[in-house]
Every structure is written in C-alpha cells, then in structure tokens.
Design a protein around this motif. Structure first.
Motif: not given
Ligand code: GLN
Length: 315
Positions: A31-32, A67-68, A71, A100, A117, A163, A170, A196, A200, A248, A265-266
């Motif tokens: 999705y990214i 990525q996540s 956080k 998430f 997120n 992203e 987001n 943000y 990531c 998650y 993280g994704v």
């Molecule tokens: N950058 C990703 C997002 O905001 C991080 C999400 C993730 O790693 N789960 O969608």
C-alpha cells in the motif's frame, strides 16, 4: 555475562533461522508503493545482550525502513519531553482491538494508544512542535543513532515520498482527530503528518535495530556506549504498551503465547525486547493479514519454545 553460554545460544538461534528460511507465506506490504519493491526473500536476525554480546544471521546488514517500529521511540521521546500525564491527555493506553490504521478513536475522542497510526501521529504532534521541521527530524534521528550506538541509521527518501503521496488513510486519521480536538492547540496537521512519514522512513539494519532493542532491554542505557538515552521510567512505560499493543491486533495473542514486549512494522521489521537480557531484531518482509512479519512471529514462537524468555516462565 547475562548469557553464560553464548555459543549455545548462537547455535539455537541459527537453527531457528535455518528452520524458517523456507517459510514463504504472507505478502509484502504494497500500500506504500516503494515498500512493495523489497525482495520478499530477505531475512535477517540480530541480537545484542545487555552486556554487549552480539550475534547476527542472514541479511542482518541490509537496510530497511523502521515504519511502525518508530512508534515506541517517538512515544519515549514524548514522555521524556512532557511526562506521562501530559502525553496521555492526547493518547490513550488501551489496545484498540482493531487494525493499525483503522479510523477509530476511543470514547474520549483520543487515539487508543501510541503504537497504532493515530496514536503515533499524535505523538509526533507532541515532539518539539515549535522547532523547525529539520530540527525536529534531527532530534528523532539523533536519538535513533544514540540508541543504535552509532551503527547504521539512515533515511529512505523514496519511501518517504511514496508514503506521503499515498497517505489518504493517515490524512483521514489526522482530520478525524482534529475534528475531535484531540491535538494540542496550534498543531499544524500537514507538518505533523509529514514528520510522521519521515520517522517511518528512518532506515536501519537488523544489527543496528537489535542494539536499539537492547537499549530498551537495558532500561534506556545503550549497552555498547553505556550512554543513557531514556530514563528507566520512560522505558518501563514504553515496554508496557509494547506488551499490550505492539503487535497490532495480534497483541493479546502475542502477549499470551510469547510474553515479550515487541513492535512490528509493515516493512517486515520486528523489534523484540527481553527485559534485562537482550534485544532482538528479525526482519523478513512478508506479512500476515494483521501486518506482522510471518517469519518474525514464527521466530518468536520458536524462541520461547527453546528458551524460558516468556516473562512468566520464571514462575
Ligand atoms: N508508515 C506506515 C503507515 O503509516 C506505518 C504502519 C506500520 O508499520 N504498521 O501506514
């Protein structure tokens, strides 16, 4: 040494690694767009003990975006800057029981916790909002470098741009929170979201992320440099939320079966903390339906089958 027979541990970890190399279930996050181009076969494992013994296997020196996994670090920074009371006026500390990036807030109109997120975007809004964007990013990147003891920490601009261009969800979360007056007064939403996405897109490798995890396992002191980066109290709060919310919507099951604070993280990165013992990073890009690395979760299961690392194994 905290692990007296380190050679034996290395052999066991290597055996787990070899056993999981053939696992090819799951899908790389796409999705990214830029994340979808990562080689799905990549697989790296690294660990670092609180007294600095280290081991790595596989693609432990290939870089990937946190990525996540940014956080928990941003949550620690927010705690250090504001204290828990102030931070939790803007973000809760309960698991959401949802995905998430789901468009949902708690009954007070706040994000459920800092590990999803919405809550991570909120933590970004709390980090040095009056500073220039460049300085805010430096502040975070510098913290990562200290946590990693000066080892590989970079930034992937292509992932950041990718992203930012595909971030409708987001942005929606940001507007939803703004509608509920969840942000501190004066928050610039676009800057917050861009900040943000930048966090990531910080890049590490499994080796450096294992040192970051080890700094958390060691109560905020980097085991290699001996530098204190976060207070023990900050780390305690962060690990508590990683335990309940770090994986998650698999967090409850993970706490039950694995019993260790972790954050996924994704990008397929997974940071696991064995408090007082060591930090571990597993990186493998194929994800399960909930967004956790398939091999990463499998690694954790094998780990607690072979060792008494589950927090309640000592009972
Ligand atoms: N950058 C990703 C997002 O905001 C991080 C999400 C993730 O790693 N789960 O969608």
């Amino acid at each position: 040494f905290i692990i007296p027979d380190f050679a034996a541990l290395q052999l066991e970890i290597l055996a787990i690694y070899e056993g999981l190399r053939g696992v090819d279930e799951g899908q790389v996050a796409d999705y990214i767009p830029q994340l979808g181009r990562v080689d799905p076969e990549k697989f790296g494992i690294a660990l670092c003990t609180v007294d600095g013994q280290r081991f790595a296997a596989g693609d432990a020196q290939s870089v990937f975006c946190v990525q996540s996994v940014c956080k928990p670090i941003n949550y620690c920074l927010a705690l250090e800057q504001h204290g828990a009371e102030q931070v939790h006026r803007h973000v809760g500390r309960e698991p959401s029981g949802r995905g998430f990036n789901e468009l949902t807030l708690n009954s007070e109109g706040l994000p459920h916790n800092p590990m999803i997120n919405s809550g991570a975007i909120m933590c970004c809004s709390l980090l040095r909002p009056s500073w220039e964007m460049a300085d805010r990013f430096d502040h975070v990147a510098e913290t990562w470098r200290k946590l990693a003891g000066g080892e590989a920490v970079g930034f992937n601009n292509a992932v950041y741009l990718s992203e930012r261009r595909t971030a409708d969800r987001n942005f929606a979360l940001g507007y939803f929170m703004r509608e509920h007056n969840a942000f501190p007064d004066g928050t610039d939403l676009t800057e917050t979201l861009e900040f943000y996405f930048q966090c990531c897109s910080i890049e590490v490798d499994a080796r450096s992320l294992s040192v970051v995890a080890a700094s958390l396992a060691n109560g905020g002191v980097n085991p290699l440099t001996r530098e204190r980066i976060f207070s023990a109290d900050t780390v305690r709060k962060c690990l508590s939320l990683m335990s309940s919310c770090g994986m998650y919507d698999y967090s409850g099951e993970f706490a039950f079966t694995i019993g260790l604070p972790a954050k996924s993280g994704v990008s397929g990165g997974l940071m696991i903390v064995v408090p007082g013992v060591m930090g571990i990073c597993v990186w493998s890009p194929r994800l399960d339906a909930l967004g956790n690395s398939v091999r990463g979760v499998a690694f954790c299961k094998d780990l607690v089958n072979r060792f008494n690392f589950h927090v309640y194994d000592s009972l």
